[in-house]
Design an enzyme around this catalytic site. Structure first.
Site, PDB file in Angstrom:
ATOM      1  N   CYS A  26       5.419  10.869  -2.338  1.00  0.00           N
ATOM      2  CA  CYS A  26       5.964  10.743  -0.983  1.00  0.00           C
ATOM      3  C   CYS A  26       5.795   9.287  -0.580  1.00  0.00           C
ATOM      4  CB  CYS A  26       5.255  11.704  -0.029  1.00  0.00           C
ATOM      5  SG  CYS A  26       3.466  11.459   0.039  1.00  0.00           S
ATOM      6  N   ALA A  27       5.585   9.016   0.685  1.00  0.00           N
ATOM      7  CA  ALA A  27       5.515   7.627   1.142  1.00  0.00           C
ATOM      8  C   ALA A  27       4.270   6.910   0.648  1.00  0.00           C
ATOM      9  CB  ALA A  27       5.561   7.580   2.672  1.00  0.00           C
TER      10      ALA A  27
END
Length: 616
Positions: A26-27
């Site tokens: 993810c981020a």
């Protein structure tokens, strides 16, 4: 940061690339699943330079890297062939399993949704600047953006199949069936449609979420059945044909309409909350987002967010509150950076604060806020205040994206005041958090820098004058430090200090003379208060709340007076472990702040009644 070296070290402590069954990011986090989990050494992973934290959550290993995570993920993929064909999921808690499925299905499609939403935001800005909606440029960009939402069932089909273990291309075909132009024409016409005498409910599946997930779930079972009954000489032809011929009608007649109904209910509940108590959800999200992220519970909201995006074109469940919460994390870290006299910590906190303002909160969360409970409380109070304003003003997020100052365009829509109110809510959260941290939260941090020696001398003097309270082990087993407990709430001492015991049997006894404060309804937690005022929590297992009291027998109730050694609880250790749960017993002093320190004993074998730790 050397991405290659970091990736290499991670693989060394995870069994190599051949041990990986799923890898994505993810981020800020690597998200990984493995064939053989005995090869995973989380403690060594946490010690790697460049790793901010690591834990197993939702049946998935999460390694926190920061904004460079995609580069590290790419390096890991380059180092060997990763077999990402799905493997049967191990037994785990129902909630863990469900959230693991959500995370694995929705995370891969977030970039597409983000791209679509950002293009929509750009179009809104262009119209405000004078672009004609009838122009061909606008029309082309508009349908480019719409494609990301309309074909969401196809994208979810692929990621669902990868997670659930069926053929991803047959799953994509099923997504295409739901969106086929001929079926869309039938829906538009509205005339009754039947298949072999059974009615086919006319539903527009464009941008839908739940129906395709149910379809792929069914496909996993049908495909195995087709594989089992298909003769080997014609299996290559017969298996996919049988799978589609069985799944497609069942989905069009039963599961598709059912999924559509569930989506409608979710949208109706969201609409009710937004119209009647619009302030409530953003306020709660603003307050509790740090805890949701720590436990991984934020993934459980993904189906609601996707349904809201595709139904209304925006969502108000998580976006406004998480934006404020991220800004508050940055405010707390920057406040700490201003006040601390420790140069190294000042640099770390200032960097983490700026990063949090941009939307990446892990460095601030793990490096600053959760280390000091009063700072975390300041963040939660600031988040609640900013979230309350955002909800009251009806702030919404128009597309997915990590909320922060850099991603404010995701709050730009047809209502130009939406982004203004989003900024005001951020300002409220930032100011309240900064002030609270300055005057309240930072008091616990005065042990740093130039005051270190003075505090140490003062503490030493207090220890000599204070009375030591010995807390005995409530269970037979092996003593382990809280840092080794596979739960961040205990490992990071968020709930308080203490020690854990890996039990050898299922008997919990009173560790001191005192009173039973509470026995949780699910019986997995007992709260005690000693005659000397020590408040103790005995937490039996990790995530065992999901068992709803099954395999637990309580022998005391709230308000009972107990003596050292009295039997409090029995639990079926073997049955709980067979259900996929850890049975480690954290023993926590919940009023840790009232004491100078909690001194854990050395790790090793312990019997019920023997010293576990000392309260000073």
């Amino acid at each position: 940061m050397n991405h290659y070296e970091l990736a290499k070290e991670i693989l060394e402590h995870t069994g190599g690339s051949e041990n990986i069954t799923q890898l994505n990011n993810c981020a800020t986090r690597l998200r990984m699943n493995f064939k053989d989990e005995s090869k995973i050494d989380l403690n060594k992973i946490k010690q790697i330079n460049g790793v901010l934290g690591a834990a197993k959550k939702l049946g998935q290993y999460q390694i926190i890297i920061g904004t460079d995570v995609s580069n590290v993920c790419d390096e890991i993929r380059k180092m060997g062939q990763i077999d990402e064909s799905a493997v049967p999921m191990k037994r785990a808690g129902k909630l863990d399993t469900l959230m693991d499925i959500f995370a694995s299905i929705f995370t891969p499609v977030i970039p597409a949704i983000t791209a679509a939403g950002m293009i929509k935001a750009i179009l809104v800005i262009c119209v405000l600047l004078g672009m004609n909606k009838e122009s061909q440029v606008y029309s082309i960009l508009n349908f480019i953006a719409d494609a990301g939402f309309y074909f969401l069932p196809v994208m979810l089909a692929f990621s669902s199949a990868r997670k659930m273990g069926c053929n991803p291309y047959l799953a994509v075909m099923m997504g295409g069936i739901l969106l086929h132009p001929n079926f869309a024409k039938m829906v538009s016409a509205g005339d009754p449609v039947f298949f072999l005498g059974l009615p086919v409910k006319l539903v527009n599946y464009g941008s839908s979420v739940i129906p395709i997930i149910l379809a792929v779930w069914l496909m996993t079972y049908v495909e195995r059945f087709a594989d089992k009954i298909s003769p080997k000489p014609v299996k290559f032809l017969m298996k996919p044909v049988l799978t589609i011929l069985i799944v497609a009608p069942v989905v069009l007649i039963v599961l598709g309409p059912l999924g559509s109904y569930v989506g409608t209910v979710i949208a109706a509940v969201t609409d009710f909350l937004n119209s009647r108590v619009s302030w409530l959800v953003p306020m709660l999200m603003g307050a509790f987002m740090p805890l949701l992220v720590l436990t991984g519970m934020h993934w459980s909201f993904l189906p609601i967010l996707m349904t809201s995006y595709t139904t209304y074109g925006y969502e108000a469940v998580m976006g406004p509150g998480s934006l404020v919460s991220n800004i508050c994390q940055g405010a707390a870290a920057l406040c700490v950076a201003f006040k601390t006299k420790d140069r190294q910590f000042k640099q770390q906190a200032s960097s983490a604060g700026i990063t949090a303002l941009m939307g990446i909160t892990e460095p601030a969360m793990y490096g600053v806020t959760i280390k000091y409970k009063k700072v975390l409380v300041s963040v939660m109070l600031g988040g609640a205040a900013g979230g309350f304003y955002a909800g009251l003003m009806g702030v919404v997020r128009y597309t997915s994206g990590t909320p922060g100052l850099l991603s404010l365009p995701i709050f730009i829509g047809e209502n130009p005041m939406n982004v203004i109110h989003a900024l005001v809510s951020c300002t409220i959260g930032f100011c309240i958090t900064f002030v609270l941290t300055w005057f309240y939260g930072f008091k616990e941090l005065e042990k740093e820098g130039d005051r270190e020696q003075d505090k140490y001398s003062e503490a030493k003097e207090q220890v000599q004058k204070s009375k030591k309270i010995i807390i005995s082990s409530p269970v037979n087993g092996r003593k382990v430090n809280l840092s080794k407990v596979n739960d961040e709430t205990f490992a990071k001492e968020i709930a308080g200090k203490g020690m854990a015991v890996e039990p050898s049997d299922g008997r919990i006894t009173a560790p001191f003379d005192g009173e039973v404060v509470t026995v949780f309804r699910t019986k997995h937690v007992i709260g005690l208060r000693s005659s000397e005022g020590v408040e103790l929590m005995i937490h039996i297992g990790i995530d065992t709340v999901e068992l709803e009291g099954k395999h637990f027998t309580a022998y005391v109730t709230d308000g009972d007076v107990v003596k050292t050694g009295d039997l409090l609880m029995e639990f079926d250790k073997q049955a709980i472990e067979a259900a996929g749960y850890e049975t480690v017993v954290p023993v926590i002093v919940t009023n840790t702040g009232n004491y100078l320190d909690i001194i854990a004993s050395e790790e090793g074998t312990v019997e019920s009644g023997q010293p576990l730790f000392t309260v000073l």
